[in-house]
Structure formats: C-alpha cells, structure tokens
Design an enzyme around this catalytic site. Sequence first.
Site, PDB file in Angstrom:
ATOM      1  N   ASN A  10      50.740   5.577 -20.636  1.00  0.00           N
ATOM      2  CA  ASN A  10      50.811   4.158 -20.980  1.00  0.00           C
ATOM      3  C   ASN A  10      49.780   3.431 -20.128  1.00  0.00           C
ATOM      4  O   ASN A  10      50.005   3.199 -18.948  1.00  0.00           O
ATOM      5  CB  ASN A  10      52.230   3.633 -20.702  1.00  0.00           C
ATOM      6  CG  ASN A  10      52.328   2.131 -20.902  1.00  0.00           C
ATOM      7  OD1 ASN A  10      51.414   1.512 -21.453  1.00  0.00           O
ATOM      8  ND2 ASN A  10      53.436   1.547 -20.460  1.00  0.00           N
ATOM      9  N   LYS A  12      48.820   0.414 -20.378  1.00  0.00           N
ATOM     10  CA  LYS A  12      49.087  -1.021 -20.223  1.00  0.00           C
ATOM     11  C   LYS A  12      47.813  -1.818 -20.536  1.00  0.00           C
ATOM     12  O   LYS A  12      47.033  -1.405 -21.382  1.00  0.00           O
ATOM     13  CB  LYS A  12      49.640  -1.296 -18.822  1.00  0.00           C
ATOM     14  CG  LYS A  12      50.798  -0.335 -18.506  1.00  0.00           C
ATOM     15  CD  LYS A  12      51.654  -0.726 -17.361  1.00  0.00           C
ATOM     16  CE  LYS A  12      52.744   0.334 -17.210  1.00  0.00           C
ATOM     17  NZ  LYS A  12      53.741  -0.013 -16.220  1.00  0.00           N
ATOM     18  N   HIS A  96      59.216  -1.373 -24.432  1.00  0.00           N
ATOM     19  CA  HIS A  96      58.905  -1.134 -23.014  1.00  0.00           C
ATOM     20  C   HIS A  96      59.487  -2.276 -22.177  1.00  0.00           C
ATOM     21  O   HIS A  96      59.532  -3.418 -22.627  1.00  0.00           O
ATOM     22  CB  HIS A  96      57.387  -1.039 -22.821  1.00  0.00           C
ATOM     23  CG  HIS A  96      57.013  -0.613 -21.443  1.00  0.00           C
ATOM     24  ND1 HIS A  96      56.956  -1.498 -20.392  1.00  0.00           N
ATOM     25  CD2 HIS A  96      56.720   0.607 -20.936  1.00  0.00           C
ATOM     26  CE1 HIS A  96      56.627  -0.830 -19.292  1.00  0.00           C
ATOM     27  NE2 HIS A  96      56.483   0.447 -19.593  1.00  0.00           N
ATOM     28  N   GLU A  98      58.320  -4.005 -19.913  1.00  0.00           N
ATOM     29  CA  GLU A  98      57.431  -5.171 -19.763  1.00  0.00           C
ATOM     30  C   GLU A  98      57.454  -6.028 -21.021  1.00  0.00           C
ATOM     31  O   GLU A  98      57.309  -7.255 -20.949  1.00  0.00           O
ATOM     32  CB  GLU A  98      56.008  -4.690 -19.412  1.00  0.00           C
ATOM     33  CG  GLU A  98      55.962  -4.198 -17.970  1.00  0.00           C
ATOM     34  CD  GLU A  98      54.965  -3.076 -17.692  1.00  0.00           C
ATOM     35  OE1 GLU A  98      54.034  -2.874 -18.487  1.00  0.00           O
ATOM     36  OE2 GLU A  98      55.145  -2.400 -16.655  1.00  0.00           O
ATOM     37  N   GLU A 168      63.321   4.702 -18.468  1.00  0.00           N
ATOM     38  CA  GLU A 168      62.475   4.154 -17.414  1.00  0.00           C
ATOM     39  C   GLU A 168      63.268   3.139 -16.593  1.00  0.00           C
ATOM     40  O   GLU A 168      63.380   1.964 -16.984  1.00  0.00           O
ATOM     41  CB  GLU A 168      61.250   3.463 -18.021  1.00  0.00           C
ATOM     42  CG  GLU A 168      60.368   4.390 -18.820  1.00  0.00           C
ATOM     43  CD  GLU A 168      58.947   3.853 -18.921  1.00  0.00           C
ATOM     44  OE1 GLU A 168      58.044   4.506 -18.409  1.00  0.00           O
ATOM     45  OE2 GLU A 168      58.770   2.764 -19.487  1.00  0.00           O
ATOM     46  N   GLY A 174      55.911   1.089 -11.653  1.00  0.00           N
ATOM     47  CA  GLY A 174      54.815   0.465 -10.916  1.00  0.00           C
ATOM     48  C   GLY A 174      55.139   0.142  -9.469  1.00  0.00           C
ATOM     49  O   GLY A 174      54.387  -0.568  -8.812  1.00  0.00           O
ATOM     50  N   SER A 214      56.795   5.537 -12.005  1.00  0.00           N
ATOM     51  CA  SER A 214      56.092   6.089 -10.843  1.00  0.00           C
ATOM     52  C   SER A 214      56.001   7.623 -10.866  1.00  0.00           C
ATOM     53  O   SER A 214      56.074   8.260  -9.820  1.00  0.00           O
ATOM     54  CB  SER A 214      56.723   5.588  -9.537  1.00  0.00           C
ATOM     55  OG  SER A 214      56.591   4.172  -9.437  1.00  0.00           O
TER      56      SER A 214
END
Length: 250
Positions: A10, A12, A96, A98, A168, A174, A214
Amino acid sequence: MGRKALIAANWKMYKTPAEAADFVKAFLPLVAGHTRDEIALFPSPVLLPTVVAACAGSNVAVGAQNIYFAEEGAYTGETSVGQLKAIGGTHTLIGHSERRQCFAETDEIVNKKLHTALKHGLIPVVCIGEVLEEREAGKTADVLKTQVTGAFVGITPEAAAPIVIAYEPVWAIGTGKTATPEMAVEAHRIIRAEVAKLLGADVAANIRILYGGSVKPENATSLIGEEEIDGALVGGASLKADSFEKIVKY
Ligand code: PGA
C-alpha cells in the site's frame, strides 16, 4: 488446505509516475519466478496506468487503494470500478483505516463498495482493525465482529470466494509498533470465526486474512510464518524495492 499468501504494497499518497516506474523496474527482477505467494501493488490512482503497464506479463498484480460504489456519475474525485478495470487493475483495497478516519468511510460504505467490487470481478481487500482506545478498553473482538458483519451484509457464500480481509490494528499503522504474532493470530481467529458464522465453515477456512501495521523485513517471518496469517499489507516498508522484496520472500 493451502491458502496462498498475498503480500500487498500500500503505497498510500507517495511516489510520482517516474518513481513508480523506477520501483517496478527494480522490483520485478528481484521477485521474478516467485510463485509461492501472490504479490500486489496498490499505488495512487494517477500512478495506476504506469504501474499496470510496467507490471504487464509479470507475477505482480496491481490494484487501487480505493474505488467508489456507484457505476459512474457525478462523483467528483472518485474512481469507478469500470475505470479501474479498463486500465487493467485487478484488485482494490476497501475501507482502509485512513479512509475510515480521514474520509469518514463507514461499514455501510465499505459494504456497498464490496458489492460493487465483487460484481465486477475485482479482488477486494477489506481492511478492518481496532484503534488503541478500543484495544485498551477490551473491545477489540466486538469491533472486529461489527466491522466484519457490516462489511458482509448481503454477501452470499457463493460470491465470497475472492474476498481478502486485512486485519490492521490502527495503532500499529505507520507507528513502528507491530502487533505480536500472538495478538495478530488471536484477532485473525476472531475474524475467521465471525466469517464462519456469517458465511459458513468452508468460506471461513478458505478466506485469506492478511496482517498489516508496521510490517518490515525484520518482523515479516514471525508474522506471516503463522499458519493463521495469510500474508501482509505493507505501507512504509513497501516503498523501496529491496525492502518489499525481503518481505515477499519472508
Ligand atoms: P504501515 O502501513 O506498514 O506503514 O504501518 C500499513 C497500511 O496502512 O496498510
């Protein structure tokens, strides 16, 4: 039983088309002939044509980070599944964290997107996971069950085969903090049990559940090496070809 692992990048909102092309040029020789796992790249929409063309004929699939649920129409800024398929995209992330946190995506929206993706034959990677406060309050299992149930409304066992789930934990994305393999396995078992409840034991036994948050070359083996963990969704450590190669070859 043999669930084939999916190792997914991913990217991003990173990379220009030139940087994306450079990555693929460096990456494809590194993973040439690697058939043990499926490999997929999820770049930003403007990079998709470049990356699809660069990966053509290789063992690396390409998908979108997001699609919209409507077929087409006045939806400024969105990408349709038809547009994605027309340029050769085969996969899409859905929901996701985000997207959920920055763009207010709900389980209901995730569900609509999942229906559209399946209708058009895409491989959807449905992302779920708890935030730190939920974990600390002992609500992880409830959150995961709610997200799975919400995503799968109206999905039949017959239609479910292509679905991939990515667990996740939001606090691990992150942040450099990774769930331990034990924590990830526990969450995956909760998710698989919920899928069994909703869609039956066969679908649950075959559905791939990835871990994300991560993942790095240093921890990939301990996570993906778990029987219960069917691959990884990798953000930061997927941006460099040699780093992502090491994760693919965990
Ligand atoms: P990360 O991102 O690997 O940088 O934590 C994972 C993701 O957001 O999918």
